[in-house]
Design an enzyme around this catalytic site. Sequence first.
Site, PDB file in Angstrom:
ATOM      1  N   SER A 150       0.847  -1.192   0.000  1.00 26.71           N
ATOM      2  CA  SER A 150       0.000   0.000   0.000  1.00 26.71           C
ATOM      3  C   SER A 150       0.877   1.235   0.000  1.00 26.71           C
ATOM      4  O   SER A 150       2.023   1.197   0.475  1.00 26.71           O
ATOM      5  CB  SER A 150      -0.911   0.015   1.243  1.00 26.71           C
ATOM      6  OG  SER A 150      -1.548   1.268   1.395  1.00 26.71           O
ATOM      7  N   TYR A 163      -2.642  -0.644  10.277  1.00 25.09           N
ATOM      8  CA  TYR A 163      -2.628  -1.027   8.857  1.00 25.09           C
ATOM      9  C   TYR A 163      -1.325  -0.591   8.197  1.00 25.09           C
ATOM     10  O   TYR A 163      -0.671  -1.384   7.499  1.00 25.09           O
ATOM     11  CB  TYR A 163      -3.829  -0.385   8.164  1.00 25.09           C
ATOM     12  CG  TYR A 163      -3.924  -0.620   6.682  1.00 25.09           C
ATOM     13  CD1 TYR A 163      -4.442  -1.815   6.182  1.00 25.09           C
ATOM     14  CD2 TYR A 163      -3.524   0.352   5.765  1.00 25.09           C
ATOM     15  CE1 TYR A 163      -4.555  -2.036   4.815  1.00 25.09           C
ATOM     16  CE2 TYR A 163      -3.631   0.146   4.400  1.00 25.09           C
ATOM     17  CZ  TYR A 163      -4.139  -1.040   3.933  1.00 25.09           C
ATOM     18  OH  TYR A 163      -4.246  -1.257   2.580  1.00 25.09           O
TER      19      TYR A 163
END
Length: 264
Positions: A150, A163
């Site tokens: 990501s 995350y």
Amino acid sequence: MNQDYISRTFSLEGQEAVVTGASSGIGRGIAVSLANLGANVALLGRNLEGLAQTEKEIREQGGSCESYQVDVTSEEQVERFFAEHQEKHGRMDIFVANAGINYRAELLDSQMEDIDRVINTDYKGTLYGVIRAGKIMKGQKSGNIVIISSINGLSAMGNLAVYSSIKYALEGITRSLAASLGPYGVRVNSCAPGVILSNINKNVYGKESNLQAKLKSIPLGRIGAPCDIGDVVASMVGNAFRFMTGTTILVDGGELLRGMQKQD
């Protein structure tokens, strides 16, 4: 146009591919793109209805695939899948570790139950797959592993603390595994998407005010689509990228440039 060159460089004809989290979003986009370039794609996911929809899209476009209901947080289920796949196909050419969930919270506000849930899916779920795929590819002395990271694994956000930290860890796994498997002809890379509209974030960007605020930070001026990631990943595992390993391909519409942008 040199069709032979295009085929040699990008075709995945005859290759056996596996995509986790293939029942929707980025996973579906990757699976469709791999199939369109000729790979036979094993679709892994928990949602049978979603897997059926992915399978339908692939077959409508002339691709080849098969579905497996697998929860990547279950080491037993993952082990069972790899045994079944190897018995059926005897090899694994492409493995894409995509399955993951999100958790929005500042670190000081994070609850341990939620932290464990993200670790089990995004970190352990990735490890279970790449370790087994890596062993197969090491033995056959060929293969490609792509870990879906990501933009937040390269530039952390405060309200995505857990995350982001796990995505940073996946970047570390990518480089470590690439160093270990390179001598065996196996390439390991990661793809770091920016904002891609999918089930994981539609509750956030389905709200117009949130969408417009986000678009201000993306130079290309739009939210990404799953096929934007799918086409990149399908190219990464092809012969065009044969000398690339241990690298992260950032696909974010320029959002990582946010620190360079002028503020109103």
